[in-house]
Design an enzyme around this catalytic site. Structure first.
Site: not given
Ligand SMILES: Cc1ncc(COP(=O)(O)O)c(C=O)c1O
Length: 305
Positions: A155
């Protein structure tokens, strides 16, 4: 109750936590972050910081990619986040935003020869997508960045310009959210969510090789579908046209929870109403994140203020 930060190794009201305007991460996006939910359980009088260990493990992976050495273990990060939530005084659902960043006040694009720092904030988060009514989506004209550009498995802050371009384009065109395709034209994910389809009664989601963030909610849904509904999830490449043929479709994410997708590119998904598998998963997810199911204790970090 107030928004609070752990910043420069101290607990402070958020308004007192400031960084200099030459901070490297502000100029070059050289940082990585997490979004974690602290779910307030009114009956048990406690927070469940849902899968916080997994969020911090993923953040430390992002730090490795960006050559940052945080000097905190996952356990230490969980402990100080628990203390932060307690100090905030909130007695409602909270959103926790840790961020590790290149903190040197220095000009020059690079990852080396820079100081790192870390902070974590606790705040509240208004609903991100309408999980009750469902959402309308478009396929974005922006393509998802791929692993040879900025690794999407972290991230990483800079990557979110890609998401922001797609989200605002969708919003300005009257949609709630964008679905991004990979450079090869396969379905990747939403601007801040993973995506699932139900096709022929089976759950399908794009694989990690299609430039997705390996979402923690995605993993939770795969496990709940298998353990509680007996449904396996196929992780495979998804074509754009399959979105138009799916019986059901939904997003998953910490901010978005499980958000039913009712329309894509002006075509109804299935019947155009929330599907039965989606509804079952929403119900299961809503209870599991409160921290009460003994089957999933490894997902819970409980804080009783
Ligand atoms: C680009 C992206 N994809 C998917 C997710 C979903 O990830 P998570 O379920 O770990 O929050 C997020 C959120 O954090 C994201 O920013």
């Amino acid at each position: 109750m107030a928004d609070y930060a752990f910043f420069h190794k101290k607990f402070l009201p958020l308004s007192e936590a400031k960084i200099g305007i030459l901070t490297h991460a502000l100029h070059y996006g050289t940082a990585c972050f997490e979004g974690i939910r602290g779910n307030w359980d009114r009956e048990q009088n406690r927070f469940c910081l849902f899968r916080i260990q997994d969020h911090y493990k993923r953040m430390l992976q992002g730090c490795r990619i960006l050559k940052m050495n945080l000097q905190y273990s996952v356990d230490e990060l969980c402990r100080l986040t628990g203390e932060l939530v307690e100090r905030s005084g909130y007695r409602e659902d909270v959103y926790i935003r840790p961020l590790a960043y290149k903190s040197s006040e220095a000009v020059g694009v690079r990852l080396h020869n820079l100081e790192d720092d870390f902070f974590v904030i606790v705040t509240t988060l208004p609903p991100y997508l309408d999980t009750e009514k469902g959402v309308r989506c478009c396929t974005s004209s922006w393509r998802r960045v791929d692993d040879t550009m900025i690794p999407p498995r972290g991230k990483i802050c800079g990557i979110y310009v890609n998401s922001a371009l797609a989200k605002t384009e969708a919003w300005e065109n009257g949609f709630d959210e964008a679905i991004l395709l990979t450079q090869n034209g396969h379905v990747s994910e939403g601007s801040g969510e993973n995506i699932f389809l139900v096709l022929g009664g089976k759950l399908i989601t794009p694989p990690s090789s299609d430039d997705i963030l390996l979402g923690i909610t995605r993993d939770t849904v795969i496990k709940l579908a298998k353990n509680e509904l007996g449904i396996d999830t196929l992780e495979r490449q998804v074509d754009r046209s399959e979105l138009y043929l799916a019986e059901e479709c939904f997003f998953t994410g910490t901010a978005a929870n499980i958000a039913p997708i009712l329309e894509i590119d002006h075509r109804p998904v299935g019947t155009g109403k929330i599907g039965t598998i989606t509804a079952k998963l929403q119900k299961l997810y809503a209870t599991v994140i409160l921290g009460r199911n003994p089957k999933y204790t490894e997902w819970y970090y409980l804080v009783s203020p």
